[in-house]
Design an enzyme around this catalytic site. Structure first.
Site, short mmCIF file in Angstrom:
data_model
loop_
_atom_site.label_atom_id
_atom_site.label_comp_id
_atom_site.label_asym_id
_atom_site.label_seq_id
_atom_site.Cartn_x
_atom_site.Cartn_y
_atom_site.Cartn_z
N ALA A 1 0.86 -1.20 0.00
CA ALA A 1 0.00 0.00 0.00
C ALA A 1 0.88 1.23 0.00
O ALA A 1 1.98 1.23 0.55
CB ALA A 1 -0.93 0.01 1.21
N GLY B 1 0.14 5.46 0.51
CA GLY B 1 -0.81 6.53 0.71
C GLY B 1 -0.13 7.87 0.88
O GLY B 1 1.07 8.03 0.66
N ARG B 2 -0.92 8.85 1.29
CA ARG B 2 -0.39 10.21 1.46
C ARG B 2 0.65 10.28 2.56
O ARG B 2 1.59 11.06 2.49
CB ARG B 2 -1.54 11.18 1.81
CG ARG B 2 -2.48 11.48 0.66
CD ARG B 2 -3.62 12.35 1.14
NE ARG B 2 -4.44 11.69 2.16
CZ ARG B 2 -5.34 12.31 2.90
NH1 ARG B 2 -5.52 13.61 2.79
NH2 ARG B 2 -6.06 11.65 3.79
N PHE B 3 0.49 9.47 3.61
CA PHE B 3 1.32 9.62 4.80
C PHE B 3 2.28 8.47 5.03
O PHE B 3 2.92 8.41 6.07
CB PHE B 3 0.43 9.81 6.03
CG PHE B 3 -0.54 10.94 5.90
CD1 PHE B 3 -0.10 12.21 5.55
CD2 PHE B 3 -1.88 10.75 6.13
CE1 PHE B 3 -0.99 13.25 5.43
CE2 PHE B 3 -2.78 11.79 6.01
CZ PHE B 3 -2.33 13.05 5.66
N GLY B 4 2.39 7.54 4.11
CA GLY B 4 3.33 6.45 4.34
C GLY B 4 3.16 5.32 3.34
O GLY B 4 2.16 5.26 2.61
N ASP C 1 -10.09 9.76 10.68
CA ASP C 1 -9.96 9.32 9.28
C ASP C 1 -10.55 7.93 9.15
O ASP C 1 -9.96 7.03 8.52
CB ASP C 1 -8.49 9.33 8.86
CG ASP C 1 -8.32 9.24 7.34
OD1 ASP C 1 -9.30 9.53 6.62
OD2 ASP C 1 -7.22 8.89 6.87
#
Length: 491
Positions: free
Chosen positions: A202, A204-207, A326
């Protein structure tokens, strides 16, 4: 100038020939883990550990992570131990936090045996520069300071160039990167913890999340970049709260810092669940009524535990209420038996008893799951308000799960995200405001769900509608949702 040149050369040679000896030195650090300690005698949990260097000619450091009430001065240690190479730790003889972006969470690292036995919070003061007139006849103190800074800069630059040249000549590696091509390369060691990254699963925006091997067990490793260090600290702080070892909360294994002076990475190691997120599972699978109830009941149970404020017990400390902020189907993971556990707490907010939530940004998370008050920018910054925002999102996730249930009458449609039919796959803020706030739309509930001969589907429709009610105060709590779904299993 000649004297300065020779001084610079001597300093650089000293850095080259002595740095290897300094880096080979074994460091001892104080070790503490609040999660494993008995709250009645935390001193018994403190120990000393000799750090093992991650690579040849690299020295380990010590670190500490703690919570601190800046008003009362009361500190609560979370974790201490050995740290991998981090340029911010070099030559730091004291463990000092100077510029924490988080109001309650503090981090420091240092160099030297047991340097983390004491920690310090020393915020950097804002100094307004004083402008003084120049003296044209002779150099004043300002000019002398400028000359001194230039000399220091020249020495530092020479030392850095020599050190880089020395490392390049020796062929030192730079450690793993976030590039998927590095997934199969050997990871550096942190103390006795050897973790082998395998596959990126995966991003995503943060990791970025990888599967990895740790002690012959498959785990998940979430890697944050340097600019997202605060999110790593926040998520780690949530996992380290008392009572967070819960069957419906993702199990936390540890946190580490990896990399070198060019690239530092912040790792979170957790349990790995092969089914992945609820969102991904629903894309490729339909579920029976029994499976739907199991997923939704365990999900609500985990959210209830997160929202709950729990008093201290004999073996555990006080757990404050936590808002996820979130909550969505990609942050709900499924275990082998299809029970759910909640993950991804880097935007979560802790509510300490009797204290305001502080200066926080209301519009965070995923826009598709924002409640009407978030889309309007009209949030009441209280604990209950943020918990109700989570419950609005919970209603949308219930709808996602129900949409793939075989209990409905007629053919089962392909998986769709909430509001995908109304606003498409990439809605902007204005699209969501128009649909949710002005038109008061919600994901369409087909007549086949309500008209089903199975009473449970119709009852579940009522529950999701009460979760996403436009009036925040009318929304159900997580405990109420859990109790209702437990009753549906008997229908």
């Amino acid at each position: 100038m000649t004297i300065l040149y020779y001084a610079l050369a001597a300093f650089c040679m000293h850095a080259v020939f002595l740095s290897a000896e300094e880096r080979n030195k074994t460091t001892s650090c104080e070790v503490y883990d609040r999660q494993k300690c008995n709250a009645t005698s935390p001193a018994a949990c403190t120990a000393v550990e000799k750090c093992q260097d991650t690579e040849p000619d690299k020295q380990s450091y010590c670190f500490a992570l703690w919570q601190n009430d800046t008003k009362t001065g009361i500190s609560s240690m979370i974790i201490k131990g050995c740290w991998a190479f981090d340029p911010n730790c070099h030559n730091q003889t004291r463990c000092v936090e100077t510029a924490s972006e988080h109001k309650d969470m503090f981090y420091c690292c240092c160099e030297g045996d047991m340097c983390n036995s004491r920690v310090y919070w020393e915020p950097t003061p804002t100094i307004v520069p004083k402008i003084t007139a120049k003296n044209n006849t002779s150099p004043g103190w300002n000019e002398k300071i400028l000359y001194l800074l230039l000399v220091v800069f020249a020495l530092s630059l020479g030392s850095t160039i020599s050190y880089r040249f020395f490392r390049k000549k020796k062929g030192f590696s730079q450690g793993p990167s976030l590039d998927s091509s590095n997934c199969l390369s050997s990871s550096p060691l942190m103390g006795n913890r050897s973790i082998q990254l395998m596959e990126r699963i995966a991003c995503g925006r943060f990791g970025t999340v990888y599967t990895a091997k740790y002690n012959k067990t498959t785990v998940a490793v979430k890697i944050f970049s340097t600019q997202d260090k605060q999110l790593w600290l926040t998520e780690q702080g949530i996992f380290m709260l008392a009572h967070m070892q819960h069957e419906n909360i993702l199990h936390f294994i540890g946190a580490e810092v990896r990399g070198n002076e060019l690239e530092t990475q912040f790792w979170l190691i957790t349990e790995y669940h092969s089914h992945g997120s609820l969102c991904n599972y629903l894309k490729g699978n339909t579920i029976t009524w029994a499976q739907l109830c199991k997923i939704c009941h365990s999900m609500a149970k985990g959210l209830m535990h997160l929202h709950e404020e729990l008093p201290p017990t004999k073996g555990e400390g006080y757990k404050p209420a936590v808002a996820h902020r979130d909550f969505k189907s990609t942050n709900v993971l499924l275990k082998e038996d299809l029970t759910a556990c909640i993950a991804d707490f880097n935007l979560a907010l802790i509510f300490l008893r009797g204290k305001p939530c502080g200066d926080v940004h209301g519009q965070v998370g995923t826009r598709r799951y924002w409640a009407p008050e978030v889309l309007e920018g009209a949030i009441n910054f209280s604990r209950d308000a943020f918990l109700r925002i989570d419950m609005y999102a919970c209603g949308l996730v219930l709808w996602e799960a129900a949409s793939r249930c075989t209990q409905q009458m007629g053919p089962i449609p392909e998986y769709r995200l909430p509001f995908e039919e109304e606003v498409g796959q990439l809605p902007c803020l204005e699209d969501m405001q128009e649909a949710v706030v002005h038109r008061r739309q919600r994901p369409t509930i087909p007549d086949s769900w309500r008209d089903s001969t199975h009473k449970g589907m119709a009852a579940l429709c009522e529950t999701m509608e009460e979760c996403w009610d436009h009036d925040a105060e009318a929304r159900l709590s997580a405990s109420c949702v859990m109790e209702r779904i437990a009753a549906y299993t008997k229908l």
